[in-house]
Design a protein around this motif. Sequence first.
Motif, PDB file in Angstrom:
ATOM      1  N   ASP A 136       0.825  -1.203   0.000  1.00  0.00           N
ATOM      2  CA  ASP A 136       0.000   0.000   0.000  1.00  0.00           C
ATOM      3  C   ASP A 136       0.863   1.259   0.000  1.00  0.00           C
ATOM      4  O   ASP A 136       0.584   2.227  -0.713  1.00  0.00           O
ATOM      5  N   ASP A 172       0.126   3.291  -3.497  1.00  0.00           N
ATOM      6  CA  ASP A 172      -0.862   4.353  -3.309  1.00  0.00           C
ATOM      7  C   ASP A 172      -0.158   5.590  -2.777  1.00  0.00           C
ATOM      8  O   ASP A 172       0.073   5.727  -1.577  1.00  0.00           O
ATOM      9  N   ILE A 221      -1.170   7.936   0.281  1.00  0.00           N
ATOM     10  CA  ILE A 221      -0.917   7.603   1.687  1.00  0.00           C
ATOM     11  C   ILE A 221       0.312   8.379   2.147  1.00  0.00           C
ATOM     12  O   ILE A 221       1.434   8.120   1.717  1.00  0.00           O
ATOM     13  N   GLN A 265      -3.460   6.530   8.178  1.00  0.00           N
ATOM     14  CA  GLN A 265      -4.187   5.979   7.032  1.00  0.00           C
ATOM     15  C   GLN A 265      -3.968   4.474   6.933  1.00  0.00           C
ATOM     16  O   GLN A 265      -4.888   3.718   6.593  1.00  0.00           O
ATOM     17  N   ASP A 295      -5.941   2.618   9.787  1.00  0.00           N
ATOM     18  CA  ASP A 295      -7.367   2.491   9.473  1.00  0.00           C
ATOM     19  C   ASP A 295      -7.600   1.445   8.384  1.00  0.00           C
ATOM     20  O   ASP A 295      -8.500   0.608   8.492  1.00  0.00           O
ATOM     21  N   ARG A 296      -6.795   1.493   7.342  1.00  0.00           N
ATOM     22  CA  ARG A 296      -7.009   0.610   6.203  1.00  0.00           C
ATOM     23  C   ARG A 296      -6.779  -0.854   6.555  1.00  0.00           C
ATOM     24  O   ARG A 296      -7.465  -1.744   6.035  1.00  0.00           O
ATOM     25  N   HIS A 297      -5.827  -1.116   7.448  1.00  0.00           N
ATOM     26  CA  HIS A 297      -5.462  -2.498   7.760  1.00  0.00           C
ATOM     27  C   HIS A 297      -5.919  -2.940   9.140  1.00  0.00           C
ATOM     28  O   HIS A 297      -5.519  -4.020   9.604  1.00  0.00           O
TER      29      HIS A 297
END
Length: 283
Positions: A188, A192, A195, A200, A203-205
Amino acid sequence: MGDWTNATPTSTTAGILRPEELAQRTTLERYAAGPGLQRWVENYWVLGWDLPPGTAHASQVLPHPACTLSVERGNPRPETQGQPVVLTGVVTRRFDVALTGQAWVLGVKFRPGGLASLTGQSARPWRDAVLPARAAVPDRVIDRLEQVGPDLAGKECVALAEDALASLVAPDHPNDDRYDRLLTVLDDMLTDRSIVQVTQLEDRHALSSRGLQRLFHHYVGVGPKWVLARYRMHDAVSALDGGWTGSLTDLAHAHGWYDQAHFIRDFTALVGVPPSQYRSRRV
């Protein structure tokens, strides 16, 4: 186990300061890791140089958040105690090496966390360390690596290195789910570019701040904030090396800095000169 062919897509010259100057003075070959080791090893590289007496080239690198095993012939470093197989942990500062005389190096660049996963050890003690690899890697691997040198073709050296490292991957090697999770987070970070904050990733993982910190410190040797900042700095340096013609403010914003002043401070602290001076090559 997933397909890790492109798990951490960092197999580039990103991090090498002024790569065109290095290319003028050395030969560099890169080789992909074989399918049996792609989960842990990113690539192999063979670097050689033969400089006239009295001349030197200052090689400067902003290292990736990864460990390296290297077989070094010529120009031994004092930290290695005369042993040719060297372990270099994650380097948090600019890595400077003076290239002189004639020398040859085979490097094994691991994926971030790869060597820790293979050996079952924490990478934290290796941070900013250069040491004989026997301190962390089994003798059977080192003995095999010591067979490589400039008298062999690059592909032969890589084949020997693959064979040596494959001995660490026994048929019953446990699946390291935590390492898999680390690779997913790193992917990520690299793919991306929006990020720019560790929150971030949390939250995403679905990871707590403490959990993410522990994951990175064990496998990589440094925290996630440092890794993210290093990748974004690689992006900024690569843009300048590629001929960036925009403003430094735009460059800073494009890679996650909120203001130019902060970007200039970070760039200068790591690279050694301000970005404007780096771009103009007046060093």
